[in-house]
Design a protein around this motif. Sequence first.
Motif, PDB file in Angstrom:
ATOM      1  N   PRO A  30       0.804  -1.237   0.000  1.00  0.00           N
ATOM      2  CA  PRO A  30       0.000   0.000   0.000  1.00  0.00           C
ATOM      3  C   PRO A  30       0.828   1.275   0.000  1.00  0.00           C
ATOM      4  O   PRO A  30       0.335   2.334  -0.411  1.00  0.00           O
ATOM      5  CB  PRO A  30      -0.819  -0.117   1.289  1.00  0.00           C
ATOM      6  N   ASN A  31       2.083   1.232   0.443  1.00  0.00           N
ATOM      7  CA  ASN A  31       2.903   2.439   0.550  1.00  0.00           C
ATOM      8  C   ASN A  31       3.887   2.611  -0.602  1.00  0.00           C
ATOM      9  O   ASN A  31       4.698   3.534  -0.592  1.00  0.00           O
ATOM     10  CB  ASN A  31       3.672   2.423   1.872  1.00  0.00           C
ATOM     11  N   GLN A  32       3.815   1.740  -1.598  1.00  0.00           N
ATOM     12  CA  GLN A  32       4.728   1.848  -2.729  1.00  0.00           C
ATOM     13  C   GLN A  32       4.105   2.700  -3.845  1.00  0.00           C
ATOM     14  O   GLN A  32       2.909   2.997  -3.825  1.00  0.00           O
ATOM     15  CB  GLN A  32       5.096   0.459  -3.251  1.00  0.00           C
ATOM     16  N   VAL A  33       4.954   3.071  -4.798  1.00  0.00           N
ATOM     17  CA  VAL A  33       4.506   3.912  -5.915  1.00  0.00           C
ATOM     18  C   VAL A  33       4.759   3.182  -7.232  1.00  0.00           C
ATOM     19  O   VAL A  33       5.461   2.173  -7.273  1.00  0.00           O
ATOM     20  CB  VAL A  33       5.243   5.272  -5.923  1.00  0.00           C
ATOM     21  N   PHE A  34       4.151   3.716  -8.308  1.00  0.00           N
ATOM     22  CA  PHE A  34       4.348   3.132  -9.629  1.00  0.00           C
ATOM     23  C   PHE A  34       5.433   3.892 -10.385  1.00  0.00           C
ATOM     24  O   PHE A  34       5.530   5.118 -10.308  1.00  0.00           O
ATOM     25  CB  PHE A  34       3.058   3.204 -10.452  1.00  0.00           C
ATOM     26  N   LYS A  35       6.241   3.145 -11.129  1.00  0.00           N
ATOM     27  CA  LYS A  35       7.209   3.758 -12.040  1.00  0.00           C
ATOM     28  C   LYS A  35       6.605   3.741 -13.441  1.00  0.00           C
ATOM     29  O   LYS A  35       6.203   2.687 -13.941  1.00  0.00           O
ATOM     30  CB  LYS A  35       8.529   2.990 -12.038  1.00  0.00           C
ATOM     31  N   LEU A  36       6.546   4.904 -14.069  1.00  0.00           N
ATOM     32  CA  LEU A  36       5.914   5.006 -15.386  1.00  0.00           C
ATOM     33  C   LEU A  36       6.867   4.545 -16.491  1.00  0.00           C
ATOM     34  O   LEU A  36       8.057   4.865 -16.473  1.00  0.00           O
ATOM     35  CB  LEU A  36       5.488   6.443 -15.678  1.00  0.00           C
ATOM     36  N   ARG A  37       6.305   3.810 -17.442  1.00  0.00           N
ATOM     37  CA  ARG A  37       7.046   3.427 -18.634  1.00  0.00           C
ATOM     38  C   ARG A  37       6.643   4.286 -19.829  1.00  0.00           C
ATOM     39  O   ARG A  37       7.404   4.470 -20.761  1.00  0.00           O
ATOM     40  CB  ARG A  37       6.806   1.953 -18.968  1.00  0.00           C
ATOM     41  N   LYS A  38       5.416   4.800 -19.789  1.00  0.00           N
ATOM     42  CA  LYS A  38       4.906   5.666 -20.847  1.00  0.00           C
ATOM     43  C   LYS A  38       4.310   6.920 -20.223  1.00  0.00           C
ATOM     44  O   LYS A  38       4.081   6.972 -19.017  1.00  0.00           O
ATOM     45  CB  LYS A  38       3.847   4.923 -21.675  1.00  0.00           C
TER      46      LYS A  38
END
Length: 263
Positions: A30-38
């Motif tokens: 729940p405390n992590q973030v997403f790394k964008l590829r696009k």
Amino acid sequence: MDVKSTFLNGFIEEEVYVRQPPSFESAKFPNQVFKLRKALCGLKQAPKAWYARLKSFLLKSGFVMGSVDKTLFLLSRGGDTLIVQIYVDDIIFGGSSHALVSSFAEQMSREFEMSLMGELQFFLGLQIKQGTEGTFVHQAKYTKDILKKFDMGDSKPMTTPMSTNTALVADKDGEAASPRTSHRQAVKRIFRYLKFAPELGLWYSSGSSLSLRGFSDADHASCRIDHKSTSGTSLVSWSSRKQASVSLSTTAAEYIAAASCSS
């Protein structure tokens, strides 16, 4: 043509992270973030990423980018030419060969999700009427809309946009009215001229030569504040603005105007 979901097409080179969207949070992390590829809509890198991908695709397809206008691309195939003009997600294109135009439309539709809008009729405030005798470009709708917006629809028409005796200055002692009354009156005079000629435009005859003719003029040291000259140029687009530097002679001012027109 119009590109659907334009800013979702770009690839980003920087490392960009986003919070987990509401209702899509991971129960395990729940405390992590997403790394964008696009790219995503609203991302400040999105417009640049989209243009980079589109430019790369067009260059690989044999197009040549304009040396001055970086959104203009040209393709030569045999004795035919295809011209493509880009404005974010709106693209207008045309050429001397119907087969070349159709091939480009199919090529773009395979690479991106596109909407083909048909024959060009409206683009960035310009109205385009095409016929067998030629093409007429005007801004009648934009003119009527702006007159209505500022309640100038019933104003007295004027045959010229400005008096030859008018010389606008800072007018620091004048009555303040965005920014001064004299400036507001000058703008109202332009609106009254638009009321007189709302449907004036540019006519390109299909029987005329395709050679480009440019016109330029300069008013030496016309600004009373910084003594800069004003250039007026007309080729593909019309413009009238102060020059970036101070010209020491009428000849120098004219050379600067001519160079701007050539560019």
